[in-house]
Design a protein around this motif. Structure first.
Motif, short mmCIF file in Angstrom:
data_model
loop_
_atom_site.label_atom_id
_atom_site.label_comp_id
_atom_site.label_asym_id
_atom_site.label_seq_id
_atom_site.Cartn_x
_atom_site.Cartn_y
_atom_site.Cartn_z
N TYR A 199 0.81 -1.21 0.00
CA TYR A 199 0.00 0.00 0.00
C TYR A 199 0.85 1.27 0.00
O TYR A 199 0.42 2.31 -0.49
CB TYR A 199 -0.95 0.00 1.19
CG TYR A 199 -2.11 -0.94 1.00
CD1 TYR A 199 -3.08 -0.70 0.03
CD2 TYR A 199 -2.24 -2.09 1.77
CE1 TYR A 199 -4.14 -1.57 -0.16
CE2 TYR A 199 -3.29 -2.98 1.59
CZ TYR A 199 -4.24 -2.71 0.62
OH TYR A 199 -5.29 -3.58 0.41
N ASP A 200 2.07 1.20 0.54
CA ASP A 200 2.93 2.39 0.59
C ASP A 200 3.57 2.68 -0.76
O ASP A 200 3.72 3.85 -1.14
CB ASP A 200 4.03 2.20 1.64
CG ASP A 200 3.50 2.30 3.05
OD1 ASP A 200 2.36 2.81 3.22
OD2 ASP A 200 4.19 1.88 3.99
N ARG A 204 -1.73 2.04 -6.37
CA ARG A 204 -2.15 3.38 -6.78
C ARG A 204 -3.67 3.34 -6.95
O ARG A 204 -4.20 2.38 -7.52
CB ARG A 204 -1.51 3.82 -8.10
CG ARG A 204 0.00 3.70 -8.14
CD ARG A 204 0.68 4.81 -7.37
NE ARG A 204 2.11 4.72 -7.61
CZ ARG A 204 2.97 4.04 -6.87
NH1 ARG A 204 2.53 3.34 -5.83
NH2 ARG A 204 4.27 4.02 -7.15
N ASP A 205 -4.36 4.38 -6.56
CA ASP A 205 -5.82 4.35 -6.65
C ASP A 205 -6.30 4.42 -8.10
O ASP A 205 -7.45 4.09 -8.38
CB ASP A 205 -6.43 5.50 -5.85
CG ASP A 205 -6.00 6.86 -6.36
OD1 ASP A 205 -4.91 7.31 -5.99
OD2 ASP A 205 -6.76 7.46 -7.14
N LEU A 246 5.16 11.22 -4.66
CA LEU A 246 4.22 10.16 -4.31
C LEU A 246 3.55 10.46 -2.97
O LEU A 246 2.32 10.31 -2.82
CB LEU A 246 4.94 8.81 -4.26
CG LEU A 246 4.08 7.58 -3.95
CD1 LEU A 246 2.96 7.44 -4.99
CD2 LEU A 246 4.94 6.32 -3.90
N GLU A 247 4.33 10.89 -1.99
CA GLU A 247 3.78 11.23 -0.69
C GLU A 247 2.87 12.44 -0.78
O GLU A 247 1.81 12.49 -0.14
CB GLU A 247 4.92 11.49 0.31
CG GLU A 247 4.47 11.70 1.74
CD GLU A 247 3.78 10.48 2.32
OE1 GLU A 247 2.92 10.66 3.19
OE2 GLU A 247 4.11 9.36 1.90
N TYR A 249 1.11 13.32 -3.34
CA TYR A 249 -0.13 12.88 -3.97
C TYR A 249 -1.07 12.26 -2.93
O TYR A 249 -2.27 12.56 -2.90
CB TYR A 249 0.17 11.86 -5.08
CG TYR A 249 -1.07 11.24 -5.67
CD1 TYR A 249 -1.77 11.88 -6.69
CD2 TYR A 249 -1.57 10.03 -5.18
CE1 TYR A 249 -2.94 11.32 -7.20
CE2 TYR A 249 -2.72 9.47 -5.69
CZ TYR A 249 -3.40 10.12 -6.71
OH TYR A 249 -4.54 9.57 -7.21
N LYS A 250 -0.53 11.40 -2.08
CA LYS A 250 -1.37 10.74 -1.07
C LYS A 250 -1.96 11.76 -0.10
O LYS A 250 -3.14 11.67 0.28
CB LYS A 250 -0.54 9.70 -0.31
CG LYS A 250 -0.09 8.53 -1.16
CD LYS A 250 0.76 7.56 -0.36
CE LYS A 250 1.22 6.38 -1.20
NZ LYS A 250 2.07 5.45 -0.43
N ARG A 253 -4.69 13.82 -1.83
CA ARG A 253 -5.90 13.03 -2.05
C ARG A 253 -6.72 12.96 -0.76
O ARG A 253 -7.96 13.11 -0.79
CB ARG A 253 -5.53 11.62 -2.52
CG ARG A 253 -6.71 10.73 -2.82
CD ARG A 253 -6.25 9.44 -3.47
NE ARG A 253 -7.37 8.55 -3.73
CZ ARG A 253 -7.83 7.65 -2.86
NH1 ARG A 253 -7.23 7.51 -1.68
NH2 ARG A 253 -8.85 6.89 -3.17
N LEU A 254 -6.06 12.74 0.36
CA LEU A 254 -6.77 12.72 1.64
C LEU A 254 -7.36 14.08 1.98
O LEU A 254 -8.47 14.17 2.52
CB LEU A 254 -5.83 12.26 2.75
CG LEU A 254 -5.38 10.80 2.71
CD1 LEU A 254 -4.37 10.52 3.81
CD2 LEU A 254 -6.57 9.87 2.84
N CYS A 286 -0.84 13.13 -10.39
CA CYS A 286 -1.11 11.78 -10.89
C CYS A 286 -0.46 11.59 -12.26
O CYS A 286 0.18 10.57 -12.52
CB CYS A 286 -2.61 11.55 -10.97
SG CYS A 286 -3.08 10.00 -11.73
#
Length: 587
Positions: A199-200, A204-205, A246-247, A249-250, A253-254, A286
């Motif tokens: 998941y880390d 990717r969603d 990448l971090e 992006y996460k 998104r949250l 993304c």
């Protein structure tokens, strides 16, 4: 203790969060010493160490693609991970001990000055199977004895209150089993680590629409990417940039999900605009991450190849032109050219490069210049300054990833100072063909000179300094001649991925073997070795780990001589002042 069966059906964000008054301000007031106040938290015990770092790339691909995902589609990958974890959890019927690594914001009102990534609490874990396979895996936890935390003055009462508000249920992936328990707990610890990594770094969603074969290929490519970052194939600054995006992006998104959930009834115009702003920023990130993955991020940046410009070649009439570049041109400045030399004057170096054909010469007069076209060199030209190198400075554009990138068959840069600012890729990257640097000064900010597979480099009477990685990095199958140069103060900014490697002045990757000839170079004040030779772990060697060659024994000298011979490495009259002059490192 309250059961997690009902809570597991809810989303992670639905758990109650303690009120502001129930949490501490940071830093918390110091409590009395242990001898005066027995309630102070004890240190946390050791958790099971990570094993993923010791796995080879092939083992990781086999684990995730063949053993766990088994050709499933992306939308079913989460179920496959849950099934794997559930099988391990069923092996342990009794309770077990773990460290709950919680978000510090649960405990502290102001966490801006926190220097810890999580608040760790020793807990006793009770796990019960969820009511449905789609439920988020959670664990029932209670504070274990003795009360232990990585924050010595963490109040026990605060932890009890927070767990009560959370119904004593926390996400299972936030729990790290401690050492010293039975084999079943060890298996659970390894399974949790495998799922966390998925998941880390792998999931990717946007993967939901990928087919079986495509998704397996994506997973393998992401594992390759992670391994290349870990083993130093991708320079640390570039790897950090990828991880940072990448971090980010996460997090974004949250933030978008949270912002949308806080909108009550009909959104206002301001809220609609803010939602779209966050959404488009997320879409841009993304897209960038997809480019980095789909086109294979490698040592010189996110695109392969970086140069998409077609080569023009020579003019149809076979003539060549000398392009002069200066902010102001005078008659005195052209006296050195012969009467029949075709001249074209430009105030802008960028324009001069755009007008070049193979065989042309660009003469740059003293001053400071910028030119993004240096990152797209395809023609066989000469770019040279007049006077001393420090008088003609070319500075990189901070908004661009690369500075000087060449795939010309034969190009020369002479009497110039290249100053890297903001770009992370190699200050000079030779993608293919041959590049010569003569009497140049390279002031690096990111990585140094990178010579990719099949390319060749000649550097004479030049200076390379300040690189975050090695000053010169030779990729498998490349060729380099270094003569009369100074390479110093490189690899002085250390990172977790490369600190153990200490690449220093020159880094050589040996499969297939590159060719390096060195003469009259001075390599000094680098953090690590003067010359580093990276060998794959599969290659048979006389020793494991780092093999340092000094004058301490004939066997070591013979081994080094054999390796240098195999590498076509010629070293004559060079001065290496670094403590560990030459080392072989297994990658």
């Amino acid at each position: 203790m309250a059961s997690c069966a009902a809570a597991a059906e809810e989303e992670e964000g639905s758990a109650a969060v303690p009120s502001r008054e129930a949490r501490l301000c940071w830093p918390p007031p110091l409590l009395p010493s242990v001898s005066e106040e027995p309630g102070e938290a004890a240190p946390l015990p050791q958790q099971y160490p990570s094993r993923l770092g010791a796995m080879t790339k092939g083992d990781m691909v086999e684990l995730y693609c063949d053993a766990l995902l088994r050709g499933c589609e992306a939308e079913n990958a989460g179920d496959a991970m849950s099934k794997y974890l559930l099988e391990k959890l069923k092996m342990k019927e009794n309770n077990w001990l773990g460290i709950w690594k919680a978000n510090p914001e649960l405990f502290f009102v102001s966490s801006e000055d926190l220097i810890i990534p999580s608040a760790g609490i020793l807990v006793e874990v009770t796990w019960k199977p969820p009511q449905s396979s789609s439920s988020q895996l959670k664990a029932s936890v209670s504070v274990a004895e003795p009360f232990s935390s990585n924050i010595a003055n963490m109040p026990r009462e605060l932890v009890d209150n927070i767990l009560e508000d959370l119904d004593h249920c926390v996400p299972l992936l936030e729990v790290y089993p401690v050492e010293g328990q039975d084999s079943a707990v060890f298996e659970i610890a390894q399974a949790l680590e495998v799922v966390r990594f998925f998941y880390d770094f792998i999931w990717r969603d946007w993967d939901a629409g990928e087919s079986c074969e495509t998704y397996s290929a994506l997973v393998e490519e992401r594992i390759n990417l992670w391994c290349d970052i870990q083993n130093g194939t991708i320079p640390a600054p570039v790897g950090h940039r990828f991880k940072k995006h990448l971090e980010k992006y996460k997090i974004l998104r949250l933030e978008l999900i949270q912002y949308q959930s806080n909108i009550e009834e009909e959104p206002t115009e301001e809220e609609v605009v803010e939602c779209w702003k966050k959404y488009y920023e997320l879409v841009m990130l993304c897209g960038l991450l997809k480019i980095w993955e789909d086109l294979r991020l490698r040592a010189h940046g996110p695109l392969t190849p970086r140069i998409l410009r077609r080569r023009k070649g020579y003019r149809d009439d076979g003539k060549t032109v000398t392009h002069t570049v200066a902010k102001t041109m005078t008659a005195e400045m052209v006296k050195g050219f012969s009467m029949d030399t075709p001249l074209q004057h430009h105030e802008n170096l960028n324009v001069a490069l755009e007008n070049c054909y193979s065989g042309d010469t660009v003469v740059v007069f003293p001053g400071e210049y910028k030119a993004v076209n240096l990152s797209m060199l395809t023609e066989d030209i000469i770019i040279k300054g007049t006077g001393k190198p420090e008088e003609t400075m070319i500075v990189s554009e901070p908004t661009h990833d690369s500075f000087v990138v060449s795939k010309a068959q034969d190009i020369k840069l002479m009497h110039l100072t290249l100053v890297q600012q903001g770009t992370v890729d190699g200050i000079v990257v030779v993608e293919s063909g041959h590049l010569t640097l003569a009497n140049c000064v390279l002031r690096c900010e990111g990585t140094g000179v990178c010579v990719l597979t099949g390319a060749s480099l000649t550097v004479t009477d030049s200076e390379i300094t300040g690189a975050q990685g090695a000053g010169v990095e030779l990729y498998p199958g490349s060729t380099a001649i270094l003569e009369g140069n100074k390479i110093h103060h490189c690899n002085n900014i250390r990172t977790s991925e490369t600190s153990h490697r200490s690449l220093g002045g020159i880094n050589i990757k040996v499969v297939p073997v590159p060719k390096l000839k060195m003469k009259n170079n001075h390599i000094f004040s680098n953090s690590g070795h003067g010359v580093t030779i990276l060998q794959p772990t599969e290659t048979p060697t006389a020793a494991e780990g780092i093999v340092e060659f000094t004058a301490s024994g004939d066997a070591e000298e013979d081994a080094l001589s054999k390796l240098i011979q195999d590498l076509c490495l010629e070293m004559n009259t060079n001065t290496l002042d670094d403590i560990k002059d030459i080392a072989v490192i297994h990658s």
